[in-house]
Design a protein around this motif. Structure first.
Motif, PDB file in Angstrom:
ATOM      1  N   TYR A 291       8.144  -5.058 -26.016  1.00  0.00           N
ATOM      2  CA  TYR A 291       7.628  -4.086 -25.492  1.00  0.00           C
ATOM      3  C   TYR A 291       6.167  -4.511 -24.545  1.00  0.00           C
ATOM      4  N   PHE A 292       5.561  -5.321 -25.267  1.00  0.00           N
ATOM      5  CA  PHE A 292       4.409  -5.931 -24.493  1.00  0.00           C
ATOM      6  C   PHE A 292       4.891  -6.611 -23.158  1.00  0.00           C
ATOM      7  N   ILE A 293       5.721  -7.431 -23.163  1.00  0.00           N
ATOM      8  CA  ILE A 293       6.433  -7.994 -21.991  1.00  0.00           C
ATOM      9  C   ILE A 293       6.741  -7.038 -21.018  1.00  0.00           C
ATOM     10  N   ILE A 294       7.546  -5.853 -21.431  1.00  0.00           N
ATOM     11  CA  ILE A 294       7.704  -4.810 -20.512  1.00  0.00           C
ATOM     12  C   ILE A 294       6.618  -4.008 -19.830  1.00  0.00           C
ATOM     13  N   THR A 295       5.432  -3.937 -20.616  1.00  0.00           N
ATOM     14  CA  THR A 295       4.460  -3.293 -20.133  1.00  0.00           C
ATOM     15  C   THR A 295       3.725  -4.231 -18.898  1.00  0.00           C
ATOM     16  N   VAL A 296       3.879  -5.576 -19.213  1.00  0.00           N
ATOM     17  CA  VAL A 296       3.368  -6.691 -18.161  1.00  0.00           C
ATOM     18  C   VAL A 296       4.045  -6.654 -17.003  1.00  0.00           C
ATOM     19  N   ILE A 297       5.525  -6.497 -17.125  1.00  0.00           N
ATOM     20  CA  ILE A 297       6.442  -6.379 -16.176  1.00  0.00           C
ATOM     21  C   ILE A 297       5.960  -5.310 -15.172  1.00  0.00           C
ATOM     22  N   VAL A 298       5.884  -4.045 -15.782  1.00  0.00           N
ATOM     23  CA  VAL A 298       5.975  -2.617 -15.162  1.00  0.00           C
ATOM     24  C   VAL A 298       4.498  -2.829 -14.382  1.00  0.00           C
ATOM     25  N   ASN A 299       3.223  -3.459 -15.233  1.00  0.00           N
ATOM     26  CA  ASN A 299       1.954  -3.376 -14.522  1.00  0.00           C
ATOM     27  C   ASN A 299       2.122  -4.517 -13.000  1.00  0.00           C
ATOM     28  N   LEU A 300       2.774  -5.457 -13.262  1.00  0.00           N
ATOM     29  CA  LEU A 300       2.764  -6.270 -12.316  1.00  0.00           C
ATOM     30  C   LEU A 300       3.735  -5.676 -10.891  1.00  0.00           C
ATOM     31  N   ALA A 301       4.744  -4.907 -11.283  1.00  0.00           N
ATOM     32  CA  ALA A 301       5.442  -4.395 -10.158  1.00  0.00           C
ATOM     33  C   ALA A 301       4.607  -3.073  -9.558  1.00  0.00           C
ATOM     34  N   ILE A 302       3.979  -2.339 -10.334  1.00  0.00           N
ATOM     35  CA  ILE A 302       3.173  -1.227  -9.717  1.00  0.00           C
ATOM     36  C   ILE A 302       2.035  -1.981  -8.987  1.00  0.00           C
ATOM     37  N   SER A 303       1.554  -2.921  -9.383  1.00  0.00           N
ATOM     38  CA  SER A 303       0.419  -3.537  -8.792  1.00  0.00           C
ATOM     39  C   SER A 303       0.721  -4.278  -7.302  1.00  0.00           C
ATOM     40  N   ILE A 304       1.822  -4.921  -7.292  1.00  0.00           N
ATOM     41  CA  ILE A 304       2.410  -5.441  -6.239  1.00  0.00           C
ATOM     42  C   ILE A 304       3.067  -4.561  -5.190  1.00  0.00           C
ATOM     43  N   GLY A 305       3.614  -3.381  -5.859  1.00  0.00           N
ATOM     44  CA  GLY A 305       4.038  -2.015  -4.931  1.00  0.00           C
ATOM     45  C   GLY A 305       2.637  -1.548  -4.268  1.00  0.00           C
ATOM     46  N   ALA A 306       1.792  -1.367  -5.052  1.00  0.00           N
ATOM     47  CA  ALA A 306       0.567  -0.677  -4.431  1.00  0.00           C
ATOM     48  C   ALA A 306       0.055  -1.606  -3.117  1.00  0.00           C
ATOM     49  N   MET A 307      -0.144  -3.043  -3.481  1.00  0.00           N
ATOM     50  CA  MET A 307      -0.653  -3.791  -2.595  1.00  0.00           C
ATOM     51  C   MET A 307       0.431  -3.842  -1.148  1.00  0.00           C
ATOM     52  N   TYR A 308       1.561  -3.959  -1.315  1.00  0.00           N
ATOM     53  CA  TYR A 308       2.597  -3.879  -0.370  1.00  0.00           C
ATOM     54  C   TYR A 308       2.132  -2.509   0.233  1.00  0.00           C
ATOM     55  N   TRP A 309       1.985  -1.263  -0.302  1.00  0.00           N
ATOM     56  CA  TRP A 309       1.876  -0.134   0.381  1.00  0.00           C
ATOM     57  C   TRP A 309       0.572  -0.085   1.089  1.00  0.00           C
ATOM     58  N   VAL A 310      -0.378  -0.714   0.451  1.00  0.00           N
ATOM     59  CA  VAL A 310      -1.753  -0.772   1.358  1.00  0.00           C
ATOM     60  C   VAL A 310      -1.853  -1.593   2.676  1.00  0.00           C
ATOM     61  N   TYR A 311      -1.119  -2.671   2.542  1.00  0.00           N
ATOM     62  CA  TYR A 311      -1.013  -3.776   3.428  1.00  0.00           C
ATOM     63  C   TYR A 311      -0.305  -3.263   4.607  1.00  0.00           C
ATOM     64  N   GLN A 312       1.063  -2.419   4.358  1.00  0.00           N
ATOM     65  CA  GLN A 312       1.931  -2.042   5.047  1.00  0.00           C
ATOM     66  C   GLN A 312       1.524  -0.785   5.968  1.00  0.00           C
ATOM     67  N   TYR A 313       0.953   0.044   5.131  1.00  0.00           N
ATOM     68  CA  TYR A 313       0.632   1.353   5.928  1.00  0.00           C
ATOM     69  C   TYR A 313      -0.793   1.547   6.010  1.00  0.00           C
ATOM     70  N   GLY A 314      -1.674   0.592   5.774  1.00  0.00           N
ATOM     71  CA  GLY A 314      -3.220   0.658   6.053  1.00  0.00           C
ATOM     72  C   GLY A 314      -3.806   1.727   5.307  1.00  0.00           C
ATOM     73  N   ILE A 315      -3.371   2.161   4.213  1.00  0.00           N
ATOM     74  CA  ILE A 315      -3.891   3.379   3.524  1.00  0.00           C
ATOM     75  C   ILE A 315      -5.123   2.738   2.853  1.00  0.00           C
ATOM     76  N   GLY A 316      -6.290   3.280   3.068  1.00  0.00           N
ATOM     77  CA  GLY A 316      -7.545   2.926   2.183  1.00  0.00           C
ATOM     78  C   GLY A 316      -7.966   1.743   2.952  1.00  0.00           C
ATOM     79  N   VAL A 317      -7.662   1.057   3.891  1.00  0.00           N
ATOM     80  CA  VAL A 317      -8.317   0.130   4.486  1.00  0.00           C
ATOM     81  C   VAL A 317      -9.051   0.420   5.739  1.00  0.00           C
ATOM     82  N   GLN A 318     -10.270  -0.111   5.836  1.00  0.00           N
ATOM     83  CA  GLN A 318     -11.118   0.247   7.001  1.00  0.00           C
ATOM     84  C   GLN A 318     -10.962  -0.831   8.068  1.00  0.00           C
ATOM     85  N   TRP A 319     -10.559  -0.461   9.100  1.00  0.00           N
ATOM     86  CA  TRP A 319     -10.464  -1.428  10.169  1.00  0.00           C
ATOM     87  C   TRP A 319     -11.693  -1.458  11.081  1.00  0.00           C
TER      88      TRP A 319
END
Length: 118
Positions: free
Chosen positions: A90-118
């Motif tokens: 279960y712990f390994i699953i939580t680590v994988i889920v956390n990493l997937a969400i974190s990578i997805g959030a970083m991709y979303w921010v950099y792809q769409y510029g959400i929350g980024v001040q230009w």
């Protein structure tokens, strides 16, 4: 007040405390991982002394929201929760889920510029 409530109380204090820093996300990660490490140490002490324990779901939740580095350190330093197979899975699953969400959030921010001040 039981040990589980203290864990969540300190989690809330860490969240509020991180808001008052110059880099709230970095401070949140540092405080969360330090808190997770301490909770693993307290739970190991409780196991040795036969005191009330921190529920496994709380330990897994702290890893899921980003405290998995502190959890891994706590497991190795205190030799706690390293042999219990269902927990390790279960712990390994939580680590994988956390990493997937974190990578997805970083991709979303950099792809769409959400929350980024230009």
């Amino acid at each position: 007040m039981n040990l589980n409530r203290f864990c969540y109380l300190f989690l809330a204090l860490a969240a509020v405390g991180s808001l008052f820093s110059l880099h709230p996300f970095v401070m949140w990660c540092l405080l969360l991982n330090a808190l997770t490490l301490i909770i693993y140490g307290i739970d190991k002490l409780a196991a040795v002394k036969s005191w009330q324990r921190v529920p496994e779901i709380t330990l897994l939740f702290f890893g899921l929201i980003g405290g998995w580095v502190g959890a891994i350190l706590g497991q190795q330093i205190f030799r706690h929760k390293t042999q219990k197979q269902p927990f390790k899975t279960y712990f390994i699953i939580t680590v994988i889920v956390n990493l997937a969400i974190s990578i997805g959030a970083m991709y979303w921010v950099y792809q769409y510029g959400i929350g980024v001040q230009w």
